[in-house]
Design an enzyme around this catalytic site. Structure first.
Site, PDB file in Angstrom:
ATOM      1  N   HIS A   8     -10.083  12.200  -6.427  1.00 35.71           N
ATOM      2  CA  HIS A   8     -10.198  11.139  -7.428  1.00 35.71           C
ATOM      3  C   HIS A   8     -11.393  11.288  -8.355  1.00 35.71           C
ATOM      4  O   HIS A   8     -11.548  10.506  -9.281  1.00 35.71           O
ATOM      5  CB  HIS A   8     -10.276   9.767  -6.747  1.00 35.71           C
ATOM      6  CG  HIS A   8     -11.604   9.493  -6.110  1.00 35.71           C
ATOM      7  ND1 HIS A   8     -11.954  10.018  -4.886  1.00 35.71           N
ATOM      8  CD2 HIS A   8     -12.682   8.767  -6.526  1.00 35.71           C
ATOM      9  CE1 HIS A   8     -13.179   9.619  -4.586  1.00 35.71           C
ATOM     10  NE2 HIS A   8     -13.638   8.869  -5.559  1.00 35.71           N
TER      11      HIS A   8
HETATM   12  C1  UD1 Z   1     -14.823   4.633  -8.570  1.00 36.98           C
HETATM   13  C2  UD1 Z   1     -16.253   5.140  -8.619  1.00 36.98           C
HETATM   14  C3  UD1 Z   1     -16.383   6.352  -7.697  1.00 36.98           C
HETATM   15  C4  UD1 Z   1     -15.873   6.045  -6.298  1.00 36.98           C
HETATM   16  C5  UD1 Z   1     -14.467   5.480  -6.366  1.00 36.98           C
HETATM   17  C6  UD1 Z   1     -14.010   5.061  -5.008  1.00 36.98           C
HETATM   18  C7  UD1 Z   1     -17.513   4.972 -10.706  1.00 36.98           C
HETATM   19  C8  UD1 Z   1     -18.001   5.706 -11.896  1.00 36.98           C
HETATM   20  N1  UD1 Z   1     -16.622   5.591  -9.972  1.00 36.98           N
HETATM   21  O1  UD1 Z   1     -13.984   5.642  -9.111  1.00 36.98           O
HETATM   22  O2  UD1 Z   1     -17.737   6.728  -7.613  1.00 36.98           O
HETATM   23  O3  UD1 Z   1     -15.869   7.234  -5.572  1.00 36.98           O
HETATM   24  O4  UD1 Z   1     -14.450   4.336  -7.235  1.00 36.98           O
HETATM   25  O5  UD1 Z   1     -12.625   5.093  -4.886  1.00 36.98           O
HETATM   26  O6  UD1 Z   1     -17.938   3.872 -10.462  1.00 36.98           O
HETATM   27  N2  UD1 Z   1      -7.472   1.735 -10.725  1.00 36.98           N
HETATM   28  C9  UD1 Z   1      -6.398   0.941 -10.411  1.00 36.98           C
HETATM   29  N3  UD1 Z   1      -6.590  -0.016  -9.451  1.00 36.98           N
HETATM   30  C10 UD1 Z   1      -7.761  -0.234  -8.819  1.00 36.98           C
HETATM   31  C11 UD1 Z   1      -8.836   0.582  -9.144  1.00 36.98           C
HETATM   32  C12 UD1 Z   1      -8.681   1.560 -10.098  1.00 36.98           C
HETATM   33  O7  UD1 Z   1      -5.322   1.086 -10.945  1.00 36.98           O
HETATM   34  O8  UD1 Z   1      -7.832  -1.128  -7.964  1.00 36.98           O
HETATM   35  C13 UD1 Z   1      -7.269   2.794 -11.748  1.00 36.98           C
HETATM   36  C14 UD1 Z   1      -7.413   2.230 -13.166  1.00 36.98           C
HETATM   37  O9  UD1 Z   1      -6.568   2.957 -13.997  1.00 36.98           O
HETATM   38  C15 UD1 Z   1      -8.862   2.519 -13.476  1.00 36.98           C
HETATM   39  C16 UD1 Z   1      -9.045   3.883 -12.794  1.00 36.98           C
HETATM   40  O10 UD1 Z   1      -8.270   3.792 -11.597  1.00 36.98           O
HETATM   41  O11 UD1 Z   1      -9.135   2.589 -14.853  1.00 36.98           O
HETATM   42  C17 UD1 Z   1     -10.469   4.255 -12.459  1.00 36.98           C
HETATM   43  O12 UD1 Z   1     -11.066   3.207 -11.668  1.00 36.98           O
HETATM   44  P1  UD1 Z   1     -12.668   3.101 -11.599  1.00 36.98           P
HETATM   45  O13 UD1 Z   1     -13.043   2.037 -10.663  1.00 36.98           O
HETATM   46  O14 UD1 Z   1     -13.239   3.046 -12.960  1.00 36.98           O
HETATM   47  O15 UD1 Z   1     -13.075   4.512 -11.039  1.00 36.98           O
HETATM   48  P2  UD1 Z   1     -12.587   5.265  -9.725  1.00 36.98           P
HETATM   49  O16 UD1 Z   1     -11.956   6.542 -10.145  1.00 36.98           O
HETATM   50  O17 UD1 Z   1     -11.838   4.346  -8.845  1.00 36.98           O
HETATM   51  N1  UDP Z   2     -10.089   5.881   2.527  1.00 37.50           N
HETATM   52  C1  UDP Z   2      -9.113   4.978   2.949  1.00 37.50           C
HETATM   53  N2  UDP Z   2      -7.827   5.165   2.529  1.00 37.50           N
HETATM   54  C2  UDP Z   2      -7.467   6.197   1.711  1.00 37.50           C
HETATM   55  C3  UDP Z   2      -8.474   7.107   1.293  1.00 37.50           C
HETATM   56  C4  UDP Z   2      -9.779   6.912   1.713  1.00 37.50           C
HETATM   57  O1  UDP Z   2      -9.404   4.059   3.705  1.00 37.50           O
HETATM   58  O2  UDP Z   2      -6.285   6.312   1.367  1.00 37.50           O
HETATM   59  C5  UDP Z   2     -11.488   5.646   2.936  1.00 37.50           C
HETATM   60  C6  UDP Z   2     -12.214   6.815   3.553  1.00 37.50           C
HETATM   61  O3  UDP Z   2     -12.054   6.828   4.952  1.00 37.50           O
HETATM   62  C7  UDP Z   2     -13.653   6.562   3.144  1.00 37.50           C
HETATM   63  C8  UDP Z   2     -13.529   5.870   1.805  1.00 37.50           C
HETATM   64  O4  UDP Z   2     -12.208   5.375   1.738  1.00 37.50           O
HETATM   65  O5  UDP Z   2     -14.294   5.660   4.030  1.00 37.50           O
HETATM   66  C9  UDP Z   2     -13.775   6.874   0.711  1.00 37.50           C
HETATM   67  O6  UDP Z   2     -13.439   6.327  -0.513  1.00 37.50           O
HETATM   68  P1  UDP Z   2     -13.285   7.216  -1.809  1.00 37.50           P
HETATM   69  O7  UDP Z   2     -12.992   8.612  -1.450  1.00 37.50           O
HETATM   70  O8  UDP Z   2     -12.355   6.490  -2.712  1.00 37.50           O
HETATM   71  O9  UDP Z   2     -14.731   7.077  -2.487  1.00 37.50           O
HETATM   72  P2  UDP Z   2     -16.093   7.919  -2.359  1.00 37.50           P
HETATM   73  O10 UDP Z   2     -16.493   7.951  -0.944  1.00 37.50           O
HETATM   74  O11 UDP Z   2     -15.847   9.266  -2.949  1.00 37.50           O
HETATM   75  O12 UDP Z   2     -17.027   7.143  -3.209  1.00 37.50           O
END
Ligand code: UD1
Ligand code: UDP
Length: 364
Positions: free
Chosen positions: A205
């Site tokens: 992601h």
């Molecule tokens: C964010 C964090 C990242 C973290 C991740 C955990 C930043 C810059 N990034 O990335 O560090 O590792 O969360 O998973 O803060 N979206 C949905 N539904 C949701 C959430 C997101 O559809 O509930 C989609 C939307 O299109 C949104 C995109 O994902 O625009 C990105 O979401 P965003 O929270 O900005 O960044 P992540 O890639 O989730």
């Molecule tokens: N995780 C989860 N379900 C999923 C994928 C990840 O519960 O389908 C959990 C995983 O065990 C970890 C956390 O989500 O604790 C990691 O989140 P993510 O990779 O989105 O974010 P990051 O750690 O890179 O910020």
């Protein structure tokens, strides 16, 4: 409202998971807690699902910030958290990690003269393409209390002369694994849905990966051609990109890959326990794989990591984002190319206790 509560702010999936042990410890010690969800993640399966599973309290203040621009997201969260902090006047705001929501919440607290405690301080990838690297550097420099997971993260903070007090505490994600894996083993039914007996567990992601067409294609091709079958819960950001780039069908019709929606924590923990290896660009998963009850090899599909401890202790290897490199490393892992150190570099599951003890002593 008396100025006595600790405000604990979360906003995304990993923050909820990593803050759960802290919230639980505060509650166990009867410390008044105001729980806030700033709304960066809003889908049920990226947010509320974890609050329910991990039996966290219903947020006292909960929001949904559905915007696609990172600056708008950061600005909106700062505005709403500013209002909440101003109303509650907590004695301390605790944030965790490196998301836009964490930076926004930390800044909002600072502007209201409320001290910030940063859980998971001092991580550095030295890769300025990453929004997380901007956020974590900035939050570290505005925090009064820095909870560094390791000595390495403490050194990073000391080199940058942060003004807050630094404490080495381990990472609360190890607490989360230790507390929840036994429950997952009892409750999760996910294995009944998995088509393969032996599999690698994959996630992707990171913006610099999935928003880059070439890297996204490399990942899809590596999964489809991998010498082991792949179980892949797809993050919403990545699903959006895969559909936009017309790669969704290739992935979901591949006999080598089983895609799933984002999973709850119990299901994901069980898949981590049962898989042969993990292929991921996640931060938290690199740490979790080192937990004494998991101990899995992790191929990190990135150019860098802010978790060098996972690499040094033999659990993780940064394998880049080229298809051939990823495939080569999967082959190597299959023939046992990993040897792990005895202990997790992120502690033994008492990190939340250490953090809460420090909070009680320092911010009372
Ligand atoms: C964010 C964090 C990242 C973290 C991740 C955990 C930043 C810059 N990034 O990335 O560090 O590792 O969360 O998973 O803060 N979206 C949905 N539904 C949701 C959430 C997101 O559809 O509930 C989609 C939307 O299109 C949104 C995109 O994902 O625009 C990105 O979401 P965003 O929270 O900005 O960044 P992540 O890639 O989730
Ligand atoms: N995780 C989860 N379900 C999923 C994928 C990840 O519960 O389908 C959990 C995983 O065990 C970890 C956390 O989500 O604790 C990691 O989140 P993510 O990779 O989105 O974010 P990051 O750690 O890179 O910020």
């Amino acid at each position: 409202m008396p100025m006595n509560e600790i405000m604990l702010i979360v906003g995304t999936r990993p923050e909820i998971i990593k803050m759960a042990p802290v919230a639980r410890t505060l509650q166990a010690k009867s410390i008044p807690l105001i729980f806030v969800h700033c709304g960066q993640h809003y889908d049920y399966n990226m947010s509320q699902q974890f609050i329910e599973e991990l039996e966290l309290p219903k947020p006292d203040y909960g929001f949904e910030v559905k915007v696609s621009s990172p600056s708008l997201q950061t600005g909106r969260i700062m505005a709403i958290i500013g209002k909440v902090v101003n109303k509650v006047k907590p004695r301390l705001v605790l944030v965790e990690g490196d998301t836009n929501g964490v930076l926004a919440s930390g800044l909002a607290a600072l502007k209201m003269n409320v001290p910030v405690g940063h859980v998971e301080a001092g991580l550095r990838s030295f890769d300025l393409r990453m929004p997380e690297e901007h956020n974590r550097r900035l939050v570290d420099h505005i925090s009064a209390y820095l909870f560094a997971p390791t000595e390495n993260s403490r050194k990073n903070l000391e080199k940058e002369n942060v003004w807050g007090k630094i404490f080495v505490t381990g990472n609360t994600v190890i607490d989360a694994v230790m507390q929840h894996l036994p429950i997952a083993e009892r409750k999760s039914k996910i294995l009944k849905k998995i088509k393969f007996d032996e599999f690698a567990l994959a996630t992707a992601h990171r913006a610099e990966n999935v928003d880059d067409l070439v890297v996204l294609r490399n990942l899809v091709e590596a999964f489809v051609e991998a010498p082991i079958q792949i179980v892949y819960p797809v993050h919403p950001r990545t699903q959006k990109r895969l559909r936009q780039q017309k790669m969704w069908k290739k992935l979901t019709t591949s006999k080598n890959v089983q895609t799933l929606p984002p999973l709850g924590y119990f299901d994901f923990l069980l898949l981590m326990k049962k898989c042969r290896m993990i292929i991921t660009d996640s931060g938290g998963i690199q740490e979790e794989a080192t937990a004494p009850t998991l101990r899995k090899p992790v191929l990190v599909t990135r150019l860098s990591t802010e978790r060098p401890e996972a690499v040094r202790s033999g659990f993780a290897k940064v394998v880049g984002v080229e298809k051939e490199g990823i495939l080569e490393n999967i082959k190597r892992a299959l023939i046992g190319g990993f040897s792990f150190s005895k202990f997790s570099p992120y502690g033994n599951g008492d990190s939340a206790m250490k953090i809460v003890d420090i909070v009680m002593k320092e911010a009372s």
